[in-house]
Design an enzyme around this catalytic site. Structure first.
Site, short mmCIF file in Angstrom:
data_model
loop_
_atom_site.label_atom_id
_atom_site.label_comp_id
_atom_site.label_asym_id
_atom_site.label_seq_id
_atom_site.Cartn_x
_atom_site.Cartn_y
_atom_site.Cartn_z
N ASP A 218 44.80 -2.14 -5.56
CA ASP A 218 44.94 -3.43 -5.09
C ASP A 218 43.93 -3.72 -3.82
O ASP A 218 43.86 -4.72 -3.54
CB ASP A 218 46.29 -3.34 -4.22
CG ASP A 218 47.42 -3.15 -5.18
OD1 ASP A 218 47.45 -3.73 -6.18
OD2 ASP A 218 48.59 -2.41 -4.87
N ASP B 69 49.77 -1.47 -2.67
CA ASP B 69 49.58 -0.36 -2.13
C ASP B 69 48.62 0.53 -2.80
O ASP B 69 48.52 1.71 -2.08
CB ASP B 69 51.15 0.33 -2.22
CG ASP B 69 51.34 0.86 -3.59
OD1 ASP B 69 51.70 1.95 -3.78
OD2 ASP B 69 51.04 -0.11 -4.70
N ASP C 158 52.36 -6.99 -5.47
CA ASP C 158 51.87 -6.06 -6.60
C ASP C 158 53.17 -5.53 -7.03
O ASP C 158 54.39 -5.85 -6.44
CB ASP C 158 51.24 -4.98 -6.01
CG ASP C 158 51.15 -3.57 -6.85
OD1 ASP C 158 50.64 -3.93 -7.97
OD2 ASP C 158 51.25 -2.44 -6.44
#
Length: 654
Positions: A541, A537, A341
């Site tokens: 996600d 995080d 990410d």
């Protein structure tokens, strides 16, 4: 555009909205945890009495109760599995424990029972925690919304909203439905959905999502999806579906569980029945069979597998990586593809001033331009405004007092500073004075804001979410470990994503991804036979973390759902620990194979001895326990500090 500054402080009378209560299942509310705790306590009371040589009547009943409390659930599950014509290792362990007790090895059997009961309880707790977080995600969306009708306003539950309804979103409220803005201008924090680090400007025609947080403007929104079809509801559904349909994970030894279990049971019966049929005494035949069961039991094999993995888990935990199970530690070493990410993972997740460019004819220095902008922005609470003020404070600049502060959502702020009207606003790309600087900053992935005094531009500031200091080194280490360059999956805009990927050394970039898009990408790779590690995080996600072969969450700023869905958590937010724990997992897997070879050698020798000759029971127990101790100590080598140091070095030089 999404890069503009904050627009008006909240009214003084506004009270902060309370955070939704966390839904967390109590540990002892789980029957598996209660039975495991009871078995453990009984074992801990009986053990010192047994070792101290107390009469058997003092510790025997306690061991018996430990067998019953800790063994009845896996035993019952094993019997249920037998109905499906399968024989699992749990039932085999129960039989081995009872067999040990039958030949006087009561302590060994009780220890085996406690280990298995505790393992089952931990699995139940992990499952409950994930379910809690999935349910808690629904708290992001408000329970009620303000619906506009011909007669005025009415407060309704969000479930009552229908497609086509118009709702009013006041400043500071969470949006109750997916829809499109009809009227009004504001900025919406939609990091929970897209992962974008900054609030996004919303005006007529723009899409908004349920569960996101409105800024300081009021919006009228037309509902476009039912409550059950909102993006936030689909995130919940995707996480639950991925958790339920993900292939059952197994430790290495469990992959041969059926054959080994069936073979051992059949062999034990044969060792008992054949001598008995040939005229051997019943007691002698039973003793030989029980000796065979002890020396052939998979206790040493199970312990050959667990100590390296558990030691690796403990060592990782000391260095800020919480790996949730031995299965996860084993799977980490299997990954061959990494997806990262952007916001909060590769970056720090907080916007910072990266460029200060005064106009050549303004007569201002960098510090003077920054101080001027910070003075005007000081009353604002917008993340970009906070970045400007923090940059000025880090340089220990003195800020003048601003008067007549005002802000316009989606435009900028205006204030009087030292008698001059200062504005900090979104750039006009056609402005000849600042156009070149703005274009250069935006091409570099920065958010550009223009500072003007009395209507004349005096400079441009560039603001960006800063790359973590260890990001580039982590990407190189993961590339070396897996043989492929990590990919970047982000909901942010492509230009910012590509710029950051170039800085970090990331190869493939997929931008503007909603949560379902991230999960679909991971599933696509998994279907192609790749074992994907996802590092993220945010709530956005979570579906990808659940769908991946293994998921790791950044712990410091990670959402509850991401932390619970992920298989491991980076507690201290040190990205460089990701390749280190992967390298440690690979070393643990190598030790597992080594231990299995040792255990198999001992079992083979003892079994052959028992079959072709007469293996004394004490010697059989000694050999069995000796192999168990040997492989256990071998696995405990990964507890040493040097094991982590070597893993970190291997992760950086693989």
């Amino acid at each position: 555009m999404s890069s503009v500054l904050d627009r008006r402080p909240a009214p003084p009378t506004a009270e902060p909205r309370p955070a939704p209560p966390k839904r967390r299942t109590r540990v002892l509310a789980l029957p598996e945890a209660r039975w495991a705790l009871a078995a453990l306590l009984l074992f801990l009371v009986a053990l010192p009495l047994d070792l101290a040589g107390a009469p058997a009547w003092t510790w025997g009943p306690l061991y018996a109760l430990a067998y019953a409390t800790g063994g009845w659930e896996p035993g019952w599950a094993g019997l249920q599995a037998l109905k499906e014509k399968t024989l699992d290792v749990d039932l085999l362990m129960i039989v081995a424990a009872l067999g040990a007790a039958a030949v006087g090895q009561v302590l060994d059997g009780a220890l085996l029972i406690v280990i298995f009961a505790t393992s089952g309880a931990l699995e139940a707790i992990a499952t409950a925690r994930t379910a809690d977080s999935v349910r808690g995600l629904l708290d992001l969306a408000p329970a009620t919304a303000t619906r506009l009708t011909g007669a005025g306003e009415e407060t309704v539950r969000v479930e009552q909203l229908a497609v086509g309804d118009t709702v009013l979103i006041r400043p500071g409220e969470r949006i109750g439905a997916d829809g499109r803005v009809l009227d009004g201008t504001s900025e919406v924090d939609q990091a929970t959905i897209t992962g974008e680090p900054l609030p996004v400007a919303k005006r007529s025609g723009d899409e908004v999502f349920a569960g996101t947080l409105n800024g300081t403007g009021a919006l009228r929104v037309r509902v476009e999806r039912d409550a059950a079809d909102t993006v936030i509801a689909r995130i919940v559904a995707m996480v639950e579906e991925a958790s339920e349909t993900k292939a059952p994970t197994q430790l290495f030894i469990e992959k041969v569980e059926q054959r080994y279990s069936l073979g051992m049971v059949a062999a034990t019966l044969a060792v008992f029945a054949v001598p008995l049929a040939l005229g051997s005494a019943f007691t002698d035949a039973l003793l030989r069979a029980m000796t065979f069961m002890i020396v052939a039991s998979p206790c040493a094999v199970v312990l050959a597998t667990m100590p390296p993995l558990l030691s690796a888990i403990a060592n990782s935990g000391r260095h800020g990586v919480l790996v949730k199970s031995a299965v996860v530690m084993e799977r980490l070493g299997q990954i061959d593809t990494v997806a990262l990410d952007k916001t909060g993972t590769l970056t720090e997740g907080t916007p910072r001033v990266t460029d200060i460019r005064p106009q050549a004819d303004s007569g201002l220095t960098e510090n003077q331009l920054l101080a001027l902008a910070a003075a005007a922005e000081h009353p604002s609470e917008h993340p970009l405004a906070r970045a400007v003020v923090d940059a000025a404070r880090s340089r220990r600049l003195t800020l003048a007092t601003a008067a007549d502060f005002s802000s316009t959502p989606g435009v900028g702020v205006t204030a009087t500073v030292d008698g001059h009207t200062v504005t900090v606003h979104a750039p006009d790309h056609d402005c000849p004075a600042t156009g070149a600087a703005v274009a250069e900053l935006e091409d570099a992935g920065r958010t550009a804001v223009v500072v003007a005094t009395d209507g004349t531009p005096v400079g441009v500031l560039g603001i960006a979410d800063r790359l973590r200091p260890d990001a580039a080194a982590t990407v190189r280490a993961l590339t070396a470990l897996t043989g492929t360059t990590p990919a970047l999956l982000t909901g942010d805009n492509p230009r910012a994503a590509r710029q950051l990927a170039a800085e970090a050394g990331v190869g493939e970039v997929r931008a503007r991804l909603l949560p379902q898009d991230k999960a679909a990408t991971v599933k696509e790779w998994e279907t192609a036979g790749r074992k994907v590690l996802v590092v993220g995080d945010g709530v956005n996600d979570a579906p990808a973390l659940a769908a991946a072969h293994t998921g790791i969450a950044m712990g410091r700023a990670g959402s509850d759902l991401a932390l619970e869905t992920a298989d491991a958590v980076i507690v201290r937010d040190e990205l460089a620990t990701v390749p280190a724990v992967v390298a440690l997992s690979r070393r643990a897997r190598a030790l597992v194979v080594q231990n299995l070879a040792i255990a198999a050698t001992f079992i083979t020798v003892l079994v052959v001895w028992d079959l072709v000759a007469t293996l004394p029971l004490p010697l059989g127990v000694l050999g069995h326990e000796g192999s168990t101790v040997l492989v256990g100590l071998n696995g405990l080598r990964l507890l040493r500090e040097s094991a982590w140091t070597k893993a970190r070095r291997a992760g950086s030089t693989a």
